[in-house]
Design an enzyme around this catalytic site. Structure first.
Site, mmCIF file in Angstrom:
data_model
loop_
_atom_site.group_PDB
_atom_site.id
_atom_site.type_symbol
_atom_site.label_atom_id
_atom_site.label_comp_id
_atom_site.label_asym_id
_atom_site.label_seq_id
_atom_site.Cartn_x
_atom_site.Cartn_y
_atom_site.Cartn_z
ATOM 1 N N GLU A 32 -14.688 -8.788 -5.226
ATOM 2 C CA GLU A 32 -14.291 -8.080 -4.008
ATOM 3 C C GLU A 32 -14.431 -6.598 -4.323
ATOM 4 O O GLU A 32 -13.577 -6.011 -4.984
ATOM 5 C CB GLU A 32 -12.851 -8.434 -3.650
ATOM 6 C CG GLU A 32 -12.262 -7.616 -2.533
ATOM 7 C CD GLU A 32 -10.753 -7.782 -2.404
ATOM 8 O OE1 GLU A 32 -10.102 -6.803 -2.020
ATOM 9 O OE2 GLU A 32 -10.224 -8.879 -2.697
ATOM 10 N N ARG A 36 -12.741 1.758 -1.408
ATOM 11 C CA ARG A 36 -11.907 2.909 -1.783
ATOM 12 C C ARG A 36 -12.744 4.061 -2.312
ATOM 13 O O ARG A 36 -12.212 5.122 -2.621
ATOM 14 C CB ARG A 36 -10.912 2.502 -2.874
ATOM 15 C CG ARG A 36 -9.939 1.452 -2.462
ATOM 16 C CD ARG A 36 -8.996 1.164 -3.622
ATOM 17 N NE ARG A 36 -8.459 -0.172 -3.520
ATOM 18 C CZ ARG A 36 -7.789 -0.784 -4.474
ATOM 19 N NH1 ARG A 36 -7.573 -0.181 -5.626
ATOM 20 N NH2 ARG A 36 -7.332 -2.002 -4.299
ATOM 21 N N THR A 60 -10.506 -3.819 0.904
ATOM 22 C CA THR A 60 -9.904 -2.608 1.439
ATOM 23 C C THR A 60 -10.673 -2.136 2.682
ATOM 24 O O THR A 60 -10.852 -0.948 2.912
ATOM 25 C CB THR A 60 -9.804 -1.483 0.380
ATOM 26 O OG1 THR A 60 -9.455 -2.051 -0.884
ATOM 27 C CG2 THR A 60 -8.723 -0.472 0.752
ATOM 28 N N LYS A 120 -4.538 -12.787 2.922
ATOM 29 C CA LYS A 120 -4.171 -12.086 1.691
ATOM 30 C C LYS A 120 -2.674 -11.784 1.785
ATOM 31 O O LYS A 120 -2.183 -11.381 2.842
ATOM 32 C CB LYS A 120 -4.984 -10.794 1.595
ATOM 33 C CG LYS A 120 -4.632 -9.916 0.415
ATOM 34 C CD LYS A 120 -5.546 -8.688 0.401
ATOM 35 C CE LYS A 120 -5.227 -7.786 -0.768
ATOM 36 N NZ LYS A 120 -6.244 -6.744 -0.946
#
Length: 183
Positions: A32, A36, A60, A120
């Site tokens: 993953e 960021r 993210t 998640k």
């Protein structure tokens, strides 16, 4: 889906090969790559092209723009720290798995209304860990969880023993893989 989803932060594109090779060295074939950093989409595109034996997703992802960029780069799944209806819509239209962060009953219900049954659970340690997951599983038996944040070698077996765990997410997998590669 593999049981382990390493959360990978690529600060420079040149790190991609080393990190993904290290993960494969500990028999993990999923990554993953988080949004960021400025090179996230480029790293996903590179990873998909140069590591076709791995499942590469984007993490993210907090808005539709990032989701579209990740999918354009070749991401095969999308992960968010929270639930974005816009991201959920794009993923549903493109038939791409979306794992939004959900830690409350209301968030889980919103995910279910969007057709999402694997979420998640982040940050797992802050929101009650395995005890909270077991409590949430009672009213939501159809939901599977990907706990991330606060899961590590000291408690991973407890999480994996719970049948509502779809996978474990975490950056510690990357640290372990690199230590093994360099050690």
């Amino acid at each position: 889906m593999e049981k382990f989803i390493p959360v990978v932060v690529i600060k420079e594109l040149s790190e991609t090969d080393k990190i993904l090779t290290a993960l494969k060295g500990i028999d993990i074939h999923t990554a993953e790559i988080t949004f960021r950093t400025a090179c996230a989409a480029e790293a996903i595109r590179y990873a998909v092209k140069h590591h076709p034996d791995m499942e590469i997703g984007a993490g993210t992802v907090i808005n539709a723009e990032q989701c579209l960029a990740a999918l354009d780069a070749g991401a095969t799944f999308i992960v968010s720290p929270g639930l974005s209806p816009a991201v959920a819509k794009i993923c549903a239209e493109k038939n791409v798995p979306y794992f939004p962060g959900c830690v409350t009953p209301t968030e889980i219900m919103a995910a279910l209304e969007l057709g999402i049954s694997t979420v998640k659970f982040f940050p797992a340690n802050v929101y009650g860990g395995l005890k909270a997951l077991k409590a949430l599983s009672a009213p939501f038996p159809q939901v599977k969880f990907i706990p991330t944040g606060g899961v590590d070698r000291s408690n991973i077996d407890e999480f994996l023993a719970f049948d509502k765990i779809a996978a474990i997410g975490g950056s510690f997998f990357v640290k372990e893989a690199l230590e093994k590669l360099e050690g």
